[in-house]
Design an enzyme around this catalytic site. Structure first.
Site, short mmCIF file in Angstrom:
data_model
loop_
_atom_site.label_atom_id
_atom_site.label_comp_id
_atom_site.label_asym_id
_atom_site.label_seq_id
_atom_site.Cartn_x
_atom_site.Cartn_y
_atom_site.Cartn_z
N LYS A 36 0.85 -1.20 0.00
CA LYS A 36 0.00 0.00 0.00
C LYS A 36 0.88 1.24 0.00
CE LYS A 36 -3.94 2.05 2.52
NZ LYS A 36 -4.83 1.90 3.68
N SER B 126 -9.70 2.13 2.83
CA SER B 126 -8.79 2.83 1.95
C SER B 126 -7.80 1.93 1.20
CB SER B 126 -7.99 3.86 2.76
OG SER B 126 -7.18 3.20 3.72
N SER C 194 -9.93 -0.14 7.07
CA SER C 194 -9.36 0.01 5.73
C SER C 194 -8.72 -1.24 5.12
CB SER C 194 -8.33 1.15 5.72
OG SER C 194 -9.00 2.37 5.68
#
Lengths: 485, 97, 471
Positions: free
Chosen positions: A75, A150, A174
């Protein structure tokens, strides 16, 4: 064309050990997959050159662990040395860290191969990944829908089988929520389990990095190498190294499982609830003791989350000022303009809104009214969770209230993004581990997930139940085809 | 909260050092009001006691031994800085000194 | 008409004497090339986290103990949020809710007794970075960013410039002797801000802050100036506004820096990256028991050993001399002579050659011998001065140096011969002595010393002369 990456981790490992394939074959395949799935917009930055270079180097090394030579996506809020780390923001569009996050060091020490940085909500603020400066990633099950957020890019790239592994981060769901929307396994470990050093902070007391994978076993194996006390992170915890796979596929008979009543109210869509109830039936049949319980303040978790996460974020993101690194407004008239224009232009709307609310929350007397009180209630809620775990092994519920929705839906509602995470947020507030496991599909073939919450530092028991469900449902979770199509 | 005034919006924007264009202020005012109304729910919640949680861990800080580690070369310090001058990172003059 | 009363509160920042910074392991150095003592933590890079320097906590605890504070055994840090280029994260990690020490005091001498200046609190925080300004730009050097500080805040207990200076001298002495800080005001390792107000009533007047005054004397000048300035304004019916001023040492006046915003909105909240720190009773006791000997105790010992007050003060003002002298406290030597040497000839030598005492050849044994020889008058101060360079520069014992330099001690037989000779040649003086003029013996002594070129021990000579005269 080869399809090694579709094999199980153990199978790939055997092929590597037997020298039937080389790490470079896996890297080649990963980049072919990326090319084929460009429309998913899972990645912000690719690291093709280094990935190939590393794969080449590994050819002379002994295959000494299960994750050796396996491609992984990271990420883009986790710092990678010499590899652009943007947090999906214009603010860090050209930011190249000089340091690796501790988790990245750990992956490298096991000779995993980083192939790129995944798309996400800007600074992890959002539940759809639509706040990304680089455009939203798409859901592999339906490209008109959100991947969730996210960690949307990480979820979509694992779901679409680009790579078997990705790292996400979870401040208020997330990892688990996009995992649910995309039909993969996502774990947010206990707060303190994994070092946060190098994870760009959003809500410091909530943030936790976690593994996102195709299945339960591989999730546990990745967690095995990520966890541990880090001297660079005072909030990381010194726990004996344990094998998170050790309870996988053991008998679940007699497990005590709690379902918070709030998790099965009408905030959850019927279709999701029905699927959840099917699982409850299976567990009952297998001899689990299931009870519906109340957990104090669980219905207030979103409010507490908004206060704590935005308060902390307003401070954490103050460092982006155009002085030492990152975007900087050119030729400002004065210092004030350097600050205010840099931050006006460098941040997107969602981020600016949250920073302003966070500043409001901590401003003057408000700190007492909002922030201090939230810290107290948070402690009360955690105590209530811990009390529940005195009697129960696990807590379960649906991961999300709906399945992944349309990319164009709910764009104007600043509250919607919080409500998407209403079922996963309480876990961050209490610092507990939680995992999403796919349990089926909606009638429009979108994945539905089960949320399994464990006691602090008891990730093993979560994997135990998750592995049972995975095995007994035996779903085809490959969006490219199979029995769902 | 009964009302969120334009001045209050400007104040939080100032605290956050975010420039708001005149035409955006109303948009933010409406959105912020909606969010603040939501978090205002906390005013009606009763807490058990005064104990609080800074972060959800129970251990104390372990302290670091006082020893010097690796440091950055000044070239690395200025490499990422948008503006620099010699060894120094440069900013518009700080008037408050 | 009532007199105006001045009220002063003082905030002192003192840098802690650690090797590394408070929240990172880069070096705590002064005077290095700009931006060479930093790392990504000091620079507030994305994703980095603080760690806590054990020594900084210990030194801050020492400071809290010598300031007689109540210790916050369970403490945490807080973030103070404000945007400024010298504040890399745009929040400073400090202690707002749980300062390491609270409710302490410092005692100062005032006319007619002692006065307690109460300490509101002492807390730990990180230093900001240094900035240099020209017309349009400021330049940042992050070497200072993250150096551990304690901030010591008094109650508004100080009522004159004199008290303020006494407080600061006392505070500096305490921190210096507890080995907490170098307290070098000129290098910025100790910095003072004063809040000055004047009022005719019990109610305090408008508080004016004066920042970063460069010396203790200037604190006195600044307070006097500010008191007069404020009284004059009030007498002219002008309103005072809360403001921050800066002391200008060229004009000995204060200059407006900024009007205070209505209440600084620092948005304090507990630092989530640093869990609680607990100081156990055992730890606090250990730190207390291992405090270096403080100035007050040293003073008592020196006075007890007969050193005069002026010299005691001189020694205390120079920590190196005091530490050196303390090595000999239990060595049964004449501390008056020892201190005179250290403050006089030896200090002059060290100054002249800009050398530290530990870098000379003066060993403890040589020092003891020198003091004892001077004490027993085996040598006199003239001889000592002559051989001082040899003592400091040569690997020889005092006896070897004396011999080498020709200061051979004369044996008694030789001495008796010399004395007899002198007596014979100075009959008039001998007669005067026997007639009761005791001063005559001085003349005789002088002649003998001349004959022996100063190599004889005056005590011995005196005894022998008296004995021979009585025969």
């Amino acid at each position: 064309m080869s399809k090694y990456l579709d094999l199980s981790l153990k199978e790939i490992n055997k092929l590597l050990k037997d020298k039937k394939i080389k790490p470079i074959d896996l890297v080649e395949e990963a980049f072919e997959n990326i090319e084929k799935n460009k429309d998913l917009n899972s990645f912000i930055t690719l690291d093709k050159e280094n990935a190939f270079k590393m794969a080449k180097e590994l050819e002379n090394k002994e295959v000494d662990n299960l994750l050796f030579g396996i491609p992984i996506a990271i990420k883009d809020n986790i710092c990678t040395k010499e590899l652009r780390t943007t947090c999906a923001s214009k603010m860090l569009e050209n930011f190249i860290p000089t340091y690796d996050a501790t988790v990245v060091e750990k992956l490298k020490s096991k000779n995993m191969i980083i192939i790129g940085k995944t798309n996400m909500d800007e600074f992890a603020m959002g539940s759809t990944s639509r706040t990304s400066y680089f455009g939203a990633p798409k859901n592999p099950w339906n490209k008109k829908r959100i991947a969730g957020g996210s960690s949307g890019g990480s979820a979509s790239c694992v779901s679409s089988r680009i790579v078997p592994f990705a790292l996400g981060s979870d401040t208020g769901g997330s990892i688990r929520q996009p995992a649910s929307y995309c039909g993969i396994v996502g774990m947010k470990p206990t707060y303190g389990r994994i070092s946060r050093y190098g994870l760009v902070a959003f809500g410091s007391s909530l943030d936790q990095i976690g593994p996102m994978t195709r299945n339960v076993y591989e999730n546990a194996e990745l967690l095995n190498i990520l966890c541990g006390k880090d001297e660079k992170d005072l909030t990381s915890v010194d726990k004996l190294q344990e094998d998170f796979t050790s309870l996988i596929n053991t008998d679940i008979k007699g497990m005590n499982i709690a379902i918070p009543k709030y998790f099965v109210t009408d905030i959850v869509e019927k279709e999701v609830l029905n699927k959840f109830d099917e699982i409850v039936q299976i567990l009952k049949e297998k001899g689990c003791n299931i009870e519906y319980v109340d957990i104090d303040y669980i219905e207030n978790a979103v409010t507490l989350y908004q206060i704590i996460a935005m308060g902390e974020a307003s401070s954490n993101l103050a460092r982006f000022d155009g002085i030492r690194y990152g975007y900087s407004y050119e030729n400002p008239q004065n210092l004030e303009e350097l600050y205010t224009k840099t931050r006006q232009i460098g941040f997107g709307d969602e981020v600016k809104r949250r920073i302003m609310i966070g500043s409001f929350i901590l401003s003057g007397e408000n700190a007492k009214i909002y922030y201090d009180k939230a810290l107290k209630i948070r402690d009360d809620m955690r105590k209530s969770f811990l009390k529940t775990f005195e009697k129960f092994d696990l807590i379960i519920g649906p991961t999300t209230t709906t399945v992944a929705y349309d990319l164009e839906a709910n764009l104007d509602d600043p509250l919607k993004t919080f409500l998407d995470d209403v079922l996963v947020i309480p876990v961050n507030m209490a610092g507990l581990p939680g995992l999403n496991i796919p349990i089926g599909f909606s009638k429009d073939k979108m994945p539905i997930g089960l949320h399994i919450i464990g006691n602090a530092f008891d990730e093993r028991t979560i994997y135990k139940l998750a592995s049972f469900i995975e095995k007994s449902l035996n779903l085809n979770l490959d969006p490219r085809g199979g029995k769902n199509e | 909260m009964d009302k969120l005034t334009k001045e209050q919006v400007m104040h939080v924007a100032y605290l956050a050092r975010i420039h708001l264009e005149e035409e955006d202020i109303e948009k933010y005012r409406v959105q912020l009001k909606k969010l603040i109304d939501d978090i205002d729910k906390i005013k009606d919640i009763k807490n058990y006691d005064e104990e609080f949680l800074i972060s959800p861990i129970e251990h104390n800080s372990t302290l670091r031994e006082d020893a010097i580690g690796q440091m950055l070369d000044y070239k690395e310090v200025i490499k990422n800085a948008p503006n620099f001058n010699g060894n120094f990172v440069e900013v518009p003059v700080m008037i408050n000194e | 008409m009532n007199e105006y009363k001045t009220t002063v509160g003082i905030e002192v920042h003192a840098e802690l004497k650690t090797k590394s910074k408070i929240f990172s392991n880069s070096a705590n150095n002064y005077g290095k090339m700009a931006n060479t003592c930093t790392n990504v933590i000091d620079l507030g890079y994305p994703g980095v986290l603080p760690t806590v320097n054990e020594k900084a906590i210990e030194l801050a605890l020492r400071a809290a103990l010598v300031l007689n504070c109540k210790i916050n055994k369970k403490m945490h840090f807080d973030r103070k949020n404000y945007f400024y280029p010298d504040n890399p994260k745009n929040y400073q990690i400090t202690q707002n809710r749980t300062p390491i020490g609270i409710n302490g005091y410092v005692e100062i001498d005032v006319k007619g007794g002692k006065k307690k200046i109460r300490i509101h609190d002492i807390h730990i925080e990180e230093d900001t970075c240094k900035s240099i300004h020209n017309k349009n730009k400021s330049m940042l050097d992050f070497n200072r960013a993250g150096i551990p500080l304690v901030e010591i805040v008094t109650e508004a207990d100080i009522n004159s410039s004199e008290e303020a200076m006494k407080y600061l001298e006392k505070l500096r002495e305490l921190l210096l002797y507890a080995d907490v800080s170098d307290c070098k005001i000129e290098e910025g390792s100790m910095r003072c801000d004063c809040n000055v107000s004047v009022s005719k009533t019990e109610k305090l007047g408008t508080k004016i802050e004066i920042k970063n005054i460069g010396s203790i004397t200037n604190v006195g000048i600044a307070i006097d100036y500010e008191t007069e300035r404020q009284i004059e304004l009030l007498e002219n019916k002008k309103d005072l506004k809360e403001e921050t001023r800066r002391f200008d040492d060229k004009t000995n006046s204060t200059i407006l820096m900024r009007i205070k915003e209505t209440g600084n909105d620092y948005r304090y909240f507990p630092e989530p990256d640093i869990p609680f720190i607990e100081l156990s009773d055992q730890y606090i006791e250990d730190v207390n028991n291992n405090l270096p000997m403080l100035a007050e105790e040293r003073r008592k010992i020196y006075l007890k050993n007969g050193i005069n007050e002026i010299n005691v003060q001189k020694i205390i003002q120079n920590r190196t001399i005091s530490d050196y002298l303390n090595k000999f406290i239990n060595k049964n030597i004449n501390l008056v002579i020892a201190s005179n040497l250290l403050l006089g000839d030896i200090a002059a030598y060290l100054n002249k050659y800009e050398i530290k005492i530990e870098n000379t050849k003066l060993t403890d044994n040589k020092f003891i011998d020198v003091v004892n020889y001077l004490d027993s008058q085996k040598i006199n101060s003239k001889i000592f001065k002559t051989i001082l360079d040899n003592i400091m520069e040569e690997d020889l014992s005092i006896d070897e140096i004396l011999e080498k330099s020709g200061f051979k001690e004369i044996n008694n037989e030789e001495l008796i011969d010399i004395i007899k000779n002198v007596l014979k040649n100075n009959e008039q003086s001998v007669n005067d002595y026997h007639a009761g003029n005791t001063r005559a013996i001085k003349y005789i002594m002088g002649q003998i010393m001349k004959e022996t070129k100063g190599n004889a021990n005056p005590k011995d000579v005196n005894l022998l002369v008296e004995r021979l005269l009585k025969k």
